[in-house]
Design a protein around this motif. Structure first.
Motif, PDB file in Angstrom:
ATOM      1  N   SER A 106       4.099   8.797   0.576  1.00  0.00           N
ATOM      2  CA  SER A 106       4.713   8.569  -0.732  1.00  0.00           C
ATOM      3  C   SER A 106       3.509   8.511  -1.722  1.00  0.00           C
ATOM      4  CB  SER A 106       5.717   7.272  -0.941  1.00  0.00           C
ATOM      5  OG  SER A 106       6.022   7.040  -2.301  1.00  0.00           O
ATOM      6  N   HIS A 107       2.542   7.570  -1.461  1.00  0.00           N
ATOM      7  CA  HIS A 107       1.410   7.555  -2.262  1.00  0.00           C
ATOM      8  C   HIS A 107       0.513   8.747  -2.327  1.00  0.00           C
ATOM      9  CE1 HIS A 107       2.068   3.339  -2.932  1.00  0.00           C
ATOM     10  NE2 HIS A 107       2.313   3.120  -1.832  1.00  0.00           N
ATOM     11  N   LEU A 109       1.505  12.072  -1.829  1.00  0.00           N
ATOM     12  CA  LEU A 109       2.025  12.934  -2.678  1.00  0.00           C
ATOM     13  C   LEU A 109       1.733  12.695  -4.115  1.00  0.00           C
ATOM     14  CD1 LEU A 109       5.062  13.496  -0.757  1.00  0.00           C
ATOM     15  CD2 LEU A 109       2.860  15.007  -0.587  1.00  0.00           C
ATOM     16  N   ARG A 110       1.634  11.293  -4.497  1.00  0.00           N
ATOM     17  CA  ARG A 110       1.371  11.261  -5.949  1.00  0.00           C
ATOM     18  C   ARG A 110      -0.202  11.046  -6.364  1.00  0.00           C
ATOM     19  NH1 ARG A 110       5.056   6.760  -4.905  1.00  0.00           N
ATOM     20  NH2 ARG A 110       3.409   4.997  -5.009  1.00  0.00           N
ATOM     21  N   GLY A 111      -0.981  11.411  -5.243  1.00  0.00           N
ATOM     22  CA  GLY A 111      -2.320  11.539  -5.575  1.00  0.00           C
ATOM     23  C   GLY A 111      -2.855   9.979  -5.438  1.00  0.00           C
ATOM     24  N   ASP A 112      -2.269   9.003  -5.041  1.00  0.00           N
ATOM     25  CA  ASP A 112      -2.907   7.646  -4.694  1.00  0.00           C
ATOM     26  C   ASP A 112      -3.554   7.472  -3.330  1.00  0.00           C
ATOM     27  OD1 ASP A 112      -3.401   5.121  -4.941  1.00  0.00           O
ATOM     28  OD2 ASP A 112      -1.289   4.401  -5.131  1.00  0.00           O
TER      29      ASP A 112
END
Length: 359
Positions: A106-107, A109-112
């Motif tokens: 999840s992180h 895919l958000r670029g985190d």
């Protein structure tokens, strides 16, 4: 026997148009190889998933975690703050490994990519973005130079086989076998300490601030010349030897003999026929080497104290900064996969036989 010829309005197709192998080959070559592209895409998507999964699992298999290493260096951290750090880094023991894996995706895919404990809880993306241009600029430039010199030199030496130029092969091969750290230390001792032509290390002078100015750019070039030269010297032998051996193989082909028998100029035979076909494996190797540029040369960055990705990865490993390690490994993995894709596309474009065989 009828000798009627087809006219412009004759509906009958021309036999030369539909029946020749050459026409079929041209039409087949014009089609987009969807099967080839699809199989390559599926392969690289699976490889990317496997690499990211391994990147998630490996740090969690190591003894201790990043927070334990951070607490060992900073003993004034409260237990509540330590738990908050574990939750921030995705190491919360209250969540199962599978839940952590889903959170990681999840992180991602958000670029985190998380935060770096070694760099004051700065985002990993910022830390990597600060080190990446130094490695790409230095190692990328040196790789392109060594590939160009080695390929052109190997082609010419292969063409002039049996001449005095053959002595260049054992010389460059010998230089490539010298351990890199020894070659770097020797270059520093000769050109930095004794001759004082180049600085001992770093990417720019002490007190300089990174900015787009002539003085800063000249400092970067001055500091980067010596490590770039050592990379070129260390990798030149492989490119030259590989191209020379391929030239020897290609020069024995029938089409080279026919071209020479027709009286074509040597320059056209060398660069238009022999080198053009011999360079195919070199291009694929070059595309792969571009992927490893992002990984940098860790030994080079250690010897010259250069602020690149390699040194960043070494510091993250020693400090057990798992978020930074994962971020660097991910960037290296993606760069290698992109380089492999470019190598496949370039090779299939230059040699259609590969595309047709794999499809």
């Amino acid at each position: 026997m009828s000798t009627e010829q087809p006219t412009m309005t004759d509906p009958r197709p021309d036999a030369l148009e539909v029946g020749t192998t050459a026409t079929k080959a041209v039409k087949a070559r014009a089609r987009i190889p969807w099967r080839f592209l699809g199989s390559r895409a599926l392969f690289y998507l699976f490889t990317l998933w496997a690499a990211i999964t391994i990147n998630f699992i490996l740090p969690r298999m190591m003894k201790g975690d990043a927070v334990d290493a951070y607490l060992a260096r900073n003993r004034n951290i409260s237990p509540e703050a330590a738990d908050a750090l574990r939750a921030l880094l995705g190491l919360d023991t209250d969540r199962s490994l599978f839940q952590q894996y889903l959170d990681y995706w999840s992180h991602l895919l958000r670029g985190d990519l998380g935060v770096s404990l070694l760099h004051g809880l700065r985002p990993v993306t910022e830390v990597i973005a600060g080190a990446l241009p130094w490695t790409v600029g230095l190692v990328g430039f040196a790789t392109i130079v060594s590939f160009t010199i080695g390929t052109l030199g190997g082609a010419f030496i292969g063409w002039r086989r049996g001449s005095r130029l053959d002595v260049m092969i054992p010389i460059t091969t010998f230089l490539s076998t010298i351990p890199y750290f020894w070659l770097g230390l020797l270059a520093i001792a000769v050109f930095s300490v004794n001759l004082k032509w180049f600085p001992i290390g770093k990417a720019y002078g002490v007190g300089m601030k990174p900015e787009w100015s002539a003085e800063f750019i000249s400092q970067v070039i001055h500091h980067g010349t010596l490590p770039a030269l050592t990379i070129v010297i260390a990798s030149l032998g492989g490119w030259m030897l590989g191209m020379r051996n391929m030239m020897l193989t290609v020069l024995d082909e029938d089409y080279i003999t026919v071209a020479q028998a027709k009286g074509m100029p040597d320059r056209k035979v060398l660069w238009g026929y022999a080198a053009r076909n011999a360079v195919l494996p070199q291009i694929q190797s070059f595309a792969l080497s571009l992927g490893f540029i992002v990984g940098g040369t860790i030994v080079m960055e250690m010897v010259f104290s250069y602020p690149g990705i390699g040194k960043l990865l070494l510091d993250a490993t020693n400090g057990k900064d798992y978020a930074l390690m994962q971020g660097v490994f991910l960037v290296i993995t993606i760069s290698v996969l992109i380089a492999n894709i470019l190598a496949d596309v370039a090779y299939a474009f230059l040699d259609p036989r590969t595309r047709q065989t794999e499809a």
